[in-house]
Motif scaffolding. Structure first.
Motif, PDB file in Angstrom:
ATOM      1  N   TRP A 117       1.021  -1.027   0.047  1.00 52.81           N
ATOM      2  CA  TRP A 117      -0.009  -0.013  -0.171  1.00 52.81           C
ATOM      3  C   TRP A 117       0.869   1.338  -0.049  1.00 52.81           C
ATOM      4  O   TRP A 117       1.838   1.326   0.887  1.00 52.81           O
ATOM      5  CB  TRP A 117      -0.750   0.016   1.275  1.00 52.81           C
ATOM      6  CG  TRP A 117      -2.034  -0.997   1.213  1.00 52.81           C
ATOM      7  CD1 TRP A 117      -2.182  -1.964   1.841  1.00 52.81           C
ATOM      8  CD2 TRP A 117      -3.153  -0.774   0.435  1.00 52.81           C
ATOM      9  NE1 TRP A 117      -3.225  -2.556   1.474  1.00 52.81           N
ATOM     10  CE2 TRP A 117      -4.000  -1.826   0.519  1.00 52.81           C
ATOM     11  CE3 TRP A 117      -3.728   0.197  -0.350  1.00 52.81           C
ATOM     12  CZ2 TRP A 117      -5.383  -1.958   0.099  1.00 52.81           C
ATOM     13  CZ3 TRP A 117      -5.028   0.137  -1.111  1.00 52.81           C
ATOM     14  CH2 TRP A 117      -5.701  -0.971  -0.696  1.00 52.81           C
ATOM     15  N   ASN A 121      -5.368   4.788  -1.012  1.00 53.06           N
ATOM     16  CA  ASN A 121      -5.877   3.629  -1.813  1.00 53.06           C
ATOM     17  C   ASN A 121      -5.304   3.246  -2.896  1.00 53.06           C
ATOM     18  O   ASN A 121      -5.771   2.826  -4.132  1.00 53.06           O
ATOM     19  CB  ASN A 121      -7.269   4.084  -2.305  1.00 53.06           C
ATOM     20  CG  ASN A 121      -8.266   4.255  -0.781  1.00 53.06           C
ATOM     21  OD1 ASN A 121      -8.013   3.910  -0.024  1.00 53.06           O
ATOM     22  ND2 ASN A 121      -9.178   5.451  -1.031  1.00 53.06           N
ATOM     23  N   MET A 123      -2.355   0.607  -4.381  1.00 50.40           N
ATOM     24  CA  MET A 123      -1.456  -0.626  -4.112  1.00 50.40           C
ATOM     25  C   MET A 123      -0.588  -0.688  -5.169  1.00 50.40           C
ATOM     26  O   MET A 123      -0.916  -1.053  -6.370  1.00 50.40           O
ATOM     27  CB  MET A 123      -2.227  -1.703  -3.672  1.00 50.40           C
ATOM     28  CG  MET A 123      -1.281  -2.809  -3.451  1.00 50.40           C
ATOM     29  SD  MET A 123      -2.574  -4.272  -2.897  1.00 50.40           S
ATOM     30  CE  MET A 123      -2.879  -4.011  -1.238  1.00 50.40           C
TER      31      MET A 123
END
Length: 177
Positions: A117, A121, A123
């Protein structure tokens, strides 16, 4: 008594935090700069308030970094464990936090990549070697930033102390008139 320090004789600032000047003889200093005690006192009170605002921001940054460092270290441990189990055919069993207070158990087979991560939000998938390098760099940067923040907080506390002493001197002089 002559002034023991002038604004130009002290350190001007540290990373945007203005330095406070300590003056032994406030009356002489005030006459030299052409201010009365009330004006000087108002300036010092305003400066103390500015220092408190900066201190709150620095303390928040320090808390964030102190929380981030253990997370990075945990990620490094997991990736190192995956690296150590490489080629053994042994699956890694791990409990991971899905949500606050909710955990799940995972069995991770031999894999060449991991997902990290990055925040917001996002990754990304990295090879284990790239992940180790990135996490190590992030850990070093976070620790270095924490050291700078601690030094900034110490400098700020010194400036608050000096300013509080100057306020006390000003109040003493004000009471003397």
């Amino acid at each position: 008594m002559a002034a023991s320090a002038s604004p130009s004789a002290s350190v001007p600032e540290r990373r945007g935090i203005p330095a406070a000047s300590f003056v032994e003889d406030v009356q002489i200093y005030l006459s030299q700069i052409g201010l009365d005690v009330n004006s000087a006192l108002a300036f010092l009170q305003e400066r103390l308030q500015q220092y408190r605002v900066v201190e709150m921001k620095l303390l928040a940054q320090q808390r964030d970094l102190q929380a981030k460092i253990p997370d990075i270290e945990k990620c490094l441990d997991v990736v190192a464990t995956l690296q150590a189990k490489k080629g053994t055919g042994e699956a890694l069993t791990a409990d991971f936090e899905v949500s606050e207070g909710i955990y799940s158990r995972a069995h991770v087979e031999d894999t060449d990549s991991v997902c990290l991560w990055l925040g917001a939000n996002v990754m990304l998938e990295y090879s284990r070697e790239e992940a180790m390098a990135l996490l190590q760099k992030n850990l070093e940067n976070a620790k270095a930033s924490l050291e700078v923040l601690v030094a900034d907080l110490q400098f700020l506390r010194d400036q608050v102390t000096i300013t509080q002493v100057m306020v006390a001197f000003s109040l003493y002089i004000l009471g003397s008139f």
